[in-house]
Design a protein around this motif. Structure first.
Motif, PDB file in Angstrom:
ATOM      1  N   GLU A   1       0.955  -1.447   0.080  1.00  0.00           N
ATOM      2  CA  GLU A   1       0.291  -0.013   0.395  1.00  0.00           C
ATOM      3  C   GLU A   1       0.832   1.375   0.104  1.00  0.00           C
ATOM      4  N   HIS A   2       2.141   0.965   0.723  1.00  0.00           N
ATOM      5  CA  HIS A   2       2.700   2.485   0.633  1.00  0.00           C
ATOM      6  C   HIS A   2       3.625   2.547   0.191  1.00  0.00           C
ATOM      7  N   THR A   3       3.911   1.074  -0.947  1.00  0.00           N
ATOM      8  CA  THR A   3       5.144   1.931  -1.956  1.00  0.00           C
ATOM      9  C   THR A   3       4.672   1.839  -3.657  1.00  0.00           C
ATOM     10  N   LEU A   4       3.471   1.255  -3.778  1.00  0.00           N
ATOM     11  CA  LEU A   4       3.090   0.938  -4.868  1.00  0.00           C
ATOM     12  C   LEU A   4       1.676   1.790  -4.940  1.00  0.00           C
ATOM     13  N   GLY A   5       0.910   1.747  -3.901  1.00  0.00           N
ATOM     14  CA  GLY A   5      -0.659   2.937  -4.004  1.00  0.00           C
ATOM     15  C   GLY A   5      -1.398   1.124  -4.078  1.00  0.00           C
ATOM     16  N   PRO A   6      -2.473   1.598  -3.743  1.00  0.00           N
ATOM     17  CA  PRO A   6      -3.575   0.873  -4.169  1.00  0.00           C
ATOM     18  C   PRO A   6      -3.474  -0.683  -4.877  1.00  0.00           C
ATOM     19  N   GLU A   7      -3.475  -1.730  -4.663  1.00  0.00           N
ATOM     20  CA  GLU A   7      -4.012  -2.861  -5.730  1.00  0.00           C
ATOM     21  C   GLU A   7      -5.393  -2.544  -6.395  1.00  0.00           C
ATOM     22  N   SER A   8      -5.306  -2.865  -7.312  1.00  0.00           N
ATOM     23  CA  SER A   8      -6.605  -3.039  -8.383  1.00  0.00           C
ATOM     24  C   SER A   8      -6.622  -4.992  -7.643  1.00  0.00           C
ATOM     25  N   ASP A   9      -8.404  -5.142  -7.479  1.00  0.00           N
ATOM     26  CA  ASP A   9      -8.469  -6.060  -6.901  1.00  0.00           C
ATOM     27  C   ASP A   9      -8.094  -7.521  -7.679  1.00  0.00           C
ATOM     28  N   ASP A  10      -8.345  -7.598  -8.989  1.00  0.00           N
ATOM     29  CA  ASP A  10      -8.232  -8.327  -9.625  1.00  0.00           C
ATOM     30  C   ASP A  10      -6.407  -8.562  -9.466  1.00  0.00           C
ATOM     31  N   TYR A  11      -6.014  -8.213 -10.124  1.00  0.00           N
ATOM     32  CA  TYR A  11      -4.349  -8.318  -8.831  1.00  0.00           C
ATOM     33  C   TYR A  11      -3.794  -9.262  -7.860  1.00  0.00           C
ATOM     34  N   LYS A  12      -4.627  -8.184  -6.729  1.00  0.00           N
ATOM     35  CA  LYS A  12      -4.626  -8.633  -5.848  1.00  0.00           C
ATOM     36  C   LYS A  12      -5.245 -10.603  -5.496  1.00  0.00           C
ATOM     37  N   THR A  13      -6.599 -10.468  -5.799  1.00  0.00           N
ATOM     38  CA  THR A  13      -6.496 -11.865  -6.259  1.00  0.00           C
ATOM     39  C   THR A  13      -5.855 -12.808  -6.575  1.00  0.00           C
ATOM     40  N   TRP A  14      -4.786 -12.677  -7.911  1.00  0.00           N
ATOM     41  CA  TRP A  14      -4.009 -13.719  -8.625  1.00  0.00           C
ATOM     42  C   TRP A  14      -2.707 -13.171  -7.674  1.00  0.00           C
ATOM     43  N   ARG A  15      -2.562 -12.043  -7.269  1.00  0.00           N
ATOM     44  CA  ARG A  15      -0.973 -11.711  -7.118  1.00  0.00           C
ATOM     45  C   ARG A  15      -1.017 -13.124  -5.090  1.00  0.00           C
ATOM     46  N   ARG A  16      -2.251 -12.939  -5.175  1.00  0.00           N
ATOM     47  CA  ARG A  16      -1.790 -13.757  -3.310  1.00  0.00           C
ATOM     48  C   ARG A  16      -2.455 -15.488  -3.688  1.00  0.00           C
TER      49      ARG A  16
END
Length: 354
Positions: free
Chosen positions: A59-74
């Protein structure tokens, strides 16, 4: 890609709005900062629990993530900024790639370097959330083509959080402009397609989205009327064919056709014609066979074409008794730096001998 996803991606989170805290280029710079610090030495995501990203840090480094990216990343246990190896067959071009023309000679030269030295810089890719396991190239299309030509099977990549659309296009466009590798011919083909596919309703809307003058869009769209084989002849010499020269060639093509235009292009290169001279030819003040040099323009005494590994990359010209002009384009960064170092050593050696 389904049309609905295509349209959604194109409109998603445009970085031209005041509410967008970071542009795509800012985000990529932040990612590159992570890579250069402590993620570049990490192995590919392999399911270990340590590969989970710290949400507060993200959150502090790159800003908020999109929902799709967060789901894929996890789901893939991926750390933002981590370099991973992906199968080349899983990589596909983005429908919003800012570059249209890729020179075969340039790709072949890069393939040789990659075969010898390996891939030194990771590409940036965006997951295709509707086709699991596949990725769009956000930056690095030339490296992907060269790796395939070098018969490699994998590519080093960083997975970035961008929608496929105007933001990913602008990221690639801004990076190419920084590298001085974005041409009016790439713009001509891509911008014409944007308007034909009705992603923008007018030249003005396109100009507003890209932050450019409408006249810049108009010139590129004029150039887009040229056949691609004519564009190809100019793409190989970006030092000779910028926007203004390409526009004059387009006017000539409208009046004289393809064959005459190809002859004019050859004459522009061989005789080092200026844009003003070509404009005079277009207006009928001079001919393509004989075009006078404007007063005060110095003619070079000698011209030596320079080739690296059989590929023309520029020329060395001499003027009068005391002037040399060296122009090289299309070099890899490594080759450019190597040549610069050699020239510096040669000049320093000459000064020392005096």
């Amino acid at each position: 890609m389904k049309p609905s996803q295509f349209a959604k991606g194109f409109k998603a989170r445009p970085d031209t709005t005041s509410s967008e805290k970071r542009t795509a280029l800012d985000r990529l710079n932040a990612i590159d900062g992570i890579v250069s610090n402590d993620h570049s030495n990490q192995p590919a995501a392999n399911g270990r629990s340590s590969a989970f990203a710290d949400d507060d840090r993200q959150e502090h480094t790159l800003g908020p993530e999109s929902d799709d990216y967060k789901t894929w990343r996890r789901a893939n246990r991926y750390v933002p900024g981590q370099i991973i190896e992906l199968p080349l067959k899983a990589i596909k071009p983005s429908p919003f790639n800012p570059r249209h023309f890729y020179l075969k000679a340039s790709i072949a030269e890069l393939a040789v370097n990659l075969a010898k030295q390996g891939q030194q810089q990771a590409i940036h890719v965006i997951p295709d959330y509707e086709s699991a396991g596949t990725f769009f190239v956000s930056d690095g299309g030339r490296r992907v083509r060269a790796l395939k030509e070098a018969n490699k099977e994998t590519v080093k990549a960083v997975v970035v959080d961008l929608p496929i659309g105007i933001e990913s296009y602008k990221l690639g466009y801004d990076l190419n402009v920084q590298r001085d590798s974005q041409t009016v011919f790439d713009n001509a083909v891509v911008w014409k397609r944007f308007l034909e596919d009705q992603h923008f309703q007018s030249q003005r809307e396109l100009a507003d989205h890209l932050g450019l003058d409408e006249s810049t869009i108009a010139v590129a769209l004029s150039v887009a009327k040229l056949p691609e084989n004519v564009m190809h002849e100019m793409v190989a010499r970006p030092d000779r064919f910028g926007s203004n020269m390409a526009y004059q060639v387009t006017r000539y093509h409208t009046a004289r056709g393809t064959d005459a235009t190809l002859r004019l292009i050859n004459k522009i290169v061989s005789d080092d014609l200026s844009t003003r001279q070509v404009a005079d030819i277009v207006k009928g003040r001079a001919t393509a066979q004989e075009s006078p040099k404007p007063a005060g323009r110095q003619r070079y005494a000698q011209r030596l074409e320079i080739k690296l590994e059989g590929i023309a990359v520029g020329d060395l010209k001499s003027y009068g008794d005391d002037r040399l002009e060296l122009r090289l384009r299309g070099l890899s960064k490594e080759k450019r730096d190597e040549l610069l170092h050699q020239i510096e050593e040669m000049l320093q050696s000459g000064v020392a001998k005096r």
